[in-house]
Design an enzyme around this catalytic site. Structure first.
Site, PDB file in Angstrom:
ATOM      1  N   LYS A  54      -3.453  10.291  -4.068  1.00  0.00           N
ATOM      2  CA  LYS A  54      -4.014   9.065  -4.632  1.00  0.00           C
ATOM      3  C   LYS A  54      -4.758   8.277  -3.552  1.00  0.00           C
ATOM      4  O   LYS A  54      -5.843   7.745  -3.791  1.00  0.00           O
ATOM      5  CB  LYS A  54      -2.894   8.214  -5.246  1.00  0.00           C
ATOM      6  CG  LYS A  54      -2.314   8.828  -6.523  1.00  0.00           C
ATOM      7  CD  LYS A  54      -1.004   8.191  -6.986  1.00  0.00           C
ATOM      8  CE  LYS A  54      -0.454   8.930  -8.202  1.00  0.00           C
ATOM      9  NZ  LYS A  54       0.845   8.444  -8.681  1.00  0.00           N
ATOM     10  N   GLN A  98       5.169   4.211  -6.571  1.00  0.00           N
ATOM     11  CA  GLN A  98       5.451   5.589  -6.986  1.00  0.00           C
ATOM     12  C   GLN A  98       6.886   5.692  -7.494  1.00  0.00           C
ATOM     13  O   GLN A  98       7.822   5.253  -6.842  1.00  0.00           O
ATOM     14  CB  GLN A  98       5.217   6.549  -5.802  1.00  0.00           C
ATOM     15  CG  GLN A  98       5.307   8.016  -6.173  1.00  0.00           C
ATOM     16  CD  GLN A  98       4.198   8.469  -7.132  1.00  0.00           C
ATOM     17  OE1 GLN A  98       3.103   7.926  -7.139  1.00  0.00           O
ATOM     18  NE2 GLN A  98       4.489   9.464  -7.950  1.00  0.00           N
ATOM     19  N   ASP A 121      -1.209   1.343 -12.819  1.00  0.00           N
ATOM     20  CA  ASP A 121      -0.524   2.427 -13.531  1.00  0.00           C
ATOM     21  C   ASP A 121      -0.434   2.164 -15.042  1.00  0.00           C
ATOM     22  O   ASP A 121      -0.087   3.061 -15.811  1.00  0.00           O
ATOM     23  CB  ASP A 121       0.908   2.526 -13.001  1.00  0.00           C
ATOM     24  CG  ASP A 121       1.163   3.827 -12.275  1.00  0.00           C
ATOM     25  OD1 ASP A 121       0.369   4.757 -12.435  1.00  0.00           O
ATOM     26  OD2 ASP A 121       2.170   3.897 -11.552  1.00  0.00           O
TER      27      ASP A 121
END
Ligand code: GUN
Length: 298
Positions: A54, A98, A121
């Protein structure tokens, strides 16, 4: 004999990233830089790979990567403080924590602390709530990536029957809502590991999405000839990386299918970048103020 079309996530992700890069350039012309903060707690090897990927993708697209690596024994209070600092930082447009967090830390609480306007997200309850209400908001990356693959390859969704196997809040549930939205208008069945006669349920679908984490679960008995199969599974087995669908066995049965790897995986990263630049554009229009105060219960 059906020739199964390969739905390449790599190809679609490249198209999304090209669009994101152009939007980053357009913001730069307005003196606005784009920043994505990544938070990784602990040393889970898979999470390390995902976050590295990412960060690298962000930098390649002109998005500044602001990384915070914390030890596994970090306290919840320290994680909370970091998120609140990132919420206030005007250089940060997107925040990604994460998941899963190490034992002892509360992933749900942590995501809830993220300013919803920086929720790259799309997992904050405020954004998931907007999805239920059919209002615009940041949507979860993997399900949005699935919809984008279908759109890119011109696979008709409207009026079709989609069976989503798996009900996680990361993938299955939000994906069912995306299929079901007004204007998309698929008919959706949300199936899961406890659905009786799962194969027969899946066999009724025009589009089968496998997101349960069971290697090669979706075989020929699950797929109507000509149906589209989207494989969200990433299972690490002795045979390497394996999806939730049996790619080889479905050749000649599925009409179209995503591979693993290079299927849905690259789309998750691409849509994260897409959400980040969308958040930056919104911040630019608002003059960088967060949309609503975040309340922390201590
Ligand atoms: N862990 C597995 N998938 C994801 C994802 O899409 N976002 C985050 N934050 N963590 C994950």
């Amino acid at each position: 004999m059906i020739e199964t079309q390969l739905l390449s996530g790599t190809v679609v992700a490249a198209a999304v990233k090209e669009e994101v890069a152009a939007r980053v350039v357009a913001l730069a012309k307005r003196d606005k830089s784009v920043g994505l903060a990544t938070v990784l707690v602990g040393e889970d090897p898979a999470s390390e790979v995902y976050v590295r990927n990412k960060r690298r993708t962000a930098e390649n697209l002109g998005i500044k990567s602001i990384h915070h690596q914390l030890p596994a024994d970090t306290s919840q209070g320290e994680v909370d403080d970091l998120i609140l600092r990132l919420n206030e930082d005007p250089a940060v447009n997107g925040i990604l924590v994460q998941l899963p967090l190490p034992a002892g830390l509360d992933g749900e609480r942590t995501v809830n602390l993220i300013d919803p306007t920086k929720d790259a997200d799309g997992l904050h309850p405020s954004n998931l709530g907007k999805l239920i209400l059919g209002r615009p908001g940041l949507t979860p990356c993997t399900p949005t990536g699935v919809m984008r693959i279908l759109e890119h390859y011109g696979i008709e969704v409207t009026g079709r029957h989609a069976v989503v196997i798996g009900r996680s809040f990361l993938v299955g549930r939000p994906l069912a809502l995306l299929f079901n939205q007004k204007g998309v208008d698929a008919t959706v069945t949300m199936a899961h590991s406890r659905t009786p006669n799962l194969a027969a349920v899946a066999r009724a679908a025009d589009i089968v999405v496998a997101a349960v984490g069971v290697p090669k679960l979706v075989g020929p008995d699950f797929v109507k000839p000509g149906a589209t199969v989207i494989d969200v599974g990433i299972n690490r087995t002795d045979d390497g990386l394996v999806g939730d669908a049996d790619f080889e066995a479905l050749q000649g049965i599925a009409g179209a299918m995503t591979p693993v790897p290079k299927g849905v995986g690259p789309m998750t990263v691409a849509m994260l970048m897409h959400n980040t630049v969308t958040a930056a554009e919104a911040a630019c229009s608002r003059g960088n103020r967060p949309s609503s105060p975040v309340v922390v219960e201590r």
